[in-house]
Design an enzyme around this catalytic site. Sequence first.
Site, PDB file in Angstrom:
ATOM      1  CG  ASP A  64      35.009  23.684  31.135  1.00 27.37           C
ATOM      2  OD1 ASP A  64      36.028  23.952  30.465  1.00 27.37           O
ATOM      3  OD2 ASP A  64      33.861  23.966  30.749  1.00 27.37           O
ATOM      4  CG  HIS A  65      37.421  21.744  27.873  1.00 26.47           C
ATOM      5  ND1 HIS A  65      36.423  22.601  28.253  1.00 26.47           N
ATOM      6  CD2 HIS A  65      36.983  21.165  26.730  1.00 26.47           C
ATOM      7  CE1 HIS A  65      35.431  22.536  27.381  1.00 26.47           C
ATOM      8  NE2 HIS A  65      35.741  21.670  26.442  1.00 26.47           N
ATOM      9  CG  ASP A 119      32.643  24.247  24.185  1.00 25.53           C
ATOM     10  OD1 ASP A 119      33.697  23.734  24.589  1.00 25.53           O
ATOM     11  OD2 ASP A 119      31.639  23.578  23.862  1.00 25.53           O
ATOM     12  NE  ARG A 380      31.064  17.654  18.877  1.00 24.66           N
ATOM     13  CZ  ARG A 380      31.341  18.930  19.112  1.00 24.66           C
ATOM     14  NH1 ARG A 380      32.389  19.244  19.838  1.00 24.66           N
ATOM     15  NH2 ARG A 380      30.598  19.879  18.595  1.00 24.66           N
ATOM     16  CB  SER A 538      35.635  21.057  18.602  1.00 26.25           C
ATOM     17  OG  SER A 538      36.448  22.109  19.059  1.00 26.25           O
ATOM     18  NE  ARG A 540      38.892  20.796  19.214  1.00 23.74           N
ATOM     19  CZ  ARG A 540      38.751  19.485  19.424  1.00 23.74           C
ATOM     20  NH1 ARG A 540      39.534  18.627  18.809  1.00 23.74           N
ATOM     21  NH2 ARG A 540      37.847  19.033  20.253  1.00 23.74           N
TER      22      ARG A 540
HETATM   23  C1  MIC Z   1      34.369  19.545  22.367  1.00 23.53           C
HETATM   24  O1  MIC Z   1      33.370  19.080  22.920  1.00 23.53           O
HETATM   25  O2  MIC Z   1      34.819  19.121  21.283  1.00 23.53           O
HETATM   26  C2  MIC Z   1      35.078  20.710  23.023  1.00 23.53           C
HETATM   27  C3  MIC Z   1      36.373  20.213  23.514  1.00 23.53           C
HETATM   28  O3  MIC Z   1      34.329  21.178  24.120  1.00 23.53           O
HETATM   29  C4  MIC Z   1      35.238  21.809  21.980  1.00 23.53           C
HETATM   30  C5  MIC Z   1      36.068  22.943  22.397  1.00 23.53           C
HETATM   31  C6  MIC Z   1      37.540  22.671  22.322  1.00 23.53           C
HETATM   32  O4  MIC Z   1      38.005  22.026  21.398  1.00 23.53           O
HETATM   33  O5  MIC Z   1      38.232  23.165  23.212  1.00 23.53           O
HETATM   34  C7  MIC Z   1      33.915  22.361  21.427  1.00 23.53           C
HETATM   35  O6  MIC Z   1      32.901  21.708  21.507  1.00 23.53           O
HETATM   36  O7  MIC Z   1      33.909  23.453  20.830  1.00 23.53           O
HETATM   37 FE1  SF4 Z   2      33.238  19.433  27.670  1.00 27.89          FE
HETATM   38 FE2  SF4 Z   2      32.842  19.640  25.041  1.00 27.89          FE
HETATM   39 FE3  SF4 Z   2      32.443  17.344  26.305  1.00 27.89          FE
HETATM   40 FE4  SF4 Z   2      30.797  19.321  26.727  1.00 27.89          FE
HETATM   41  S1  SF4 Z   2      31.126  18.261  24.799  1.00 27.89           S
HETATM   42  S2  SF4 Z   2      31.676  17.990  28.274  1.00 27.89           S
HETATM   43  S3  SF4 Z   2      32.154  21.077  26.627  1.00 27.89           S
HETATM   44  S4  SF4 Z   2      34.395  18.393  26.043  1.00 27.89           S
END
Ligand code: MIC
Ligand code: SF4
Length: 645
Positions: A64-65, A119, A380, A538, A540
């Site tokens: 999805d990313h 995530d 975010r 995140s 990550r």
């Molecule tokens: C995000 O919203 O920051 C992400 C991208 O979904 C991350 C995961 C990632 O960095 O791949 C998260 O929320 O953990």
């Molecule tokens: Fe995707 Fe993270 Fe954004 Fe949710 S917050 S839509 S999981 S990148």
Amino acid sequence: MAKNIVQKIFEAHKVHGDTAPGSPIGLHVDQVYTQDATGTMAWLEFEAIGIDRVKVPLAVSYVDHNMLQSNFMNADDHQFLQTAAAKFGAYFSKPGNGICHQVHLERFAAPGKIALGTDSHTPTGGGMGMIAIGVGGLEAATVMAGAPLEITMPKVVQVKLKGKLQRPWVTAMDVILTLLKMLTVKGGVGKIMEYGGPGVKGLNVTERATITNMGAELGATTSIFPSDKKTLAFLRAEGREQEWVELAADKGAEYAEVIVLDLSAVEPMIAQPHSPDNVVPIREVAGKRVNQVCIGSCTNSSYQAMRAVASILKGHTVPEWVNLLINPGSKQVYQMLAQKGLTADMIASGARILEASCGPCIGMGAAPGTGHISIRSYNRNFLGRSGTKDASVYLTNPIACAAMAVKGEIVDPRDAGLSLDKIKDPEKFLVNDNLIIPPKADTKDIRVLKGPNIKEVPVKEPLRNSIEAEVLLKLGDNITTDDIMPAGSKVLPFRSNIPAISEFVFENIDKTFSGRAQAAKPQGGGIVIGGENYGQGSSREHAAIAPMYLGLQAVIAKSFARIHRANLINFGVLPLLFKSGGDYARIEQGDRLAIRNILETIKGDQNFRIDNLTKGYTFEAASGLNDRERELLLKGGLLPHTKNG
Ligand code: MIC
Ligand code: SF4
């Protein structure tokens, strides 16, 4: 004894330990899911552990990313994930099926269960009455390999909801923004937010999921709602009513803290740049011209939310200076919108309809222009996350977003003079799982395919007894994992290639970091100094692995965010806490620090005396590790620990 919901679920899943706050506890896990941007590492780690098939009852691998395919890299990752899912016994949710949290809520989440996701917004499942926790990839891999989830028992806080939302203009998003204003991005650290009180029954499952989703921004371990008739109605509409169980806190259940929130007093709210807790009522910032509006993401893309958006847009055209982008959260939502002709209303208004994926939320395209204002129904708005460092990103509810898209400026939707249909919850959602590939029974001929950008997971050597290293960077409070390891369309394709992605560590803060870290590596490596809540955001694990690869030995901070601290330990980097704020103030970038007797101190009282060799003084810092964490660090992290026992 009267129990709260968290205690009930934890006790039903307990493998060892106990539910007293602060105690280590091991939990049996029912479901694990990964997404592509963190999932390639998680599945490489699972493979490195050397188990043939996942040992949890349900595993799902989502894509999805990393959906922009500007070259072979993301497509190769998708293929790797698909073949790994087939080989190791996981469901595979194909690109196009939607954002992991939305799809999981629709198709797999179930009350009373425990789920892990790689995530940080995994707590979305809390809207279903499930304990759903975001973890690093390696944590997920070890659980899929059969280990319990090991955590420190958080405090359980009750959020008691009274009254009713002023519908239709005030939404669940305003509830969580109000809580963020009250509690800040550190307010939930070490806590699980359990919602209760008479206001709960006025919120449906997707609204509850918006609140638990963005509970991640409070820093909470997770958030959870009871499972009641609304939960049953949602499951029934998804054709899964047999998965319903009722869940409520017992009368007299105890909480570490109780927060009362009157829903009737909640107003349309907006988070201003550059933090989700920089929240004010929309009216306070009304009148600013907007350049971009993005609606969707895992926070606000239920069918009901999207219907409301379509009904506001219907018959209007967005002004010439506005770009409106919509990313529905799942194929289910997308297909229902299309079937009902609602995408036609969106398209007619000038909306650019994106695929069901994270999209602009993670900087995968649609970066705003220089100095532009972008209004998003996302979760975010960290500086630079949109892909444009000097853009101003605001977060607000999807209805307010639609109103702002139509008006071309920030406006409280109550003052916009727009109409909105009364939206009822559908009795049946359109269920079509044709993009979810079930696990295969016979896996012996399946080959896991890895493109040339997919590299092995680096592992750290066992912990050294003494570290003499340079302070490579000194940072302030609330440093995010986006700051440490940026995302966006340029960097994300390197998520399965640590040597390549490590060149971007701290790129938005200090472009010289990676080079300086590599130069310091032969000299003993580096140390990073952080303020409060270091590593929020995140999940990550790249924010730990890539700096470790560059030679990071320790992070000394005032406090850490939960997932990042776990990721540091999992990859053998020592997380230390300043004993006094004065010591934080004294240290400067470039100082050389010596930490000695590490092995004995870790096994002992965990109070380190650290010499600042440059300035000639000594200060104290503590590691505060539990027994398991000590063991992991001593072995160089979770991977060597899991592989070698
Ligand atoms: C995000 O919203 O920051 C992400 C991208 O979904 C991350 C995961 C990632 O960095 O791949 C998260 O929320 O953990
Ligand atoms: Fe995707 Fe993270 Fe954004 Fe949710 S917050 S839509 S999981 S990148």
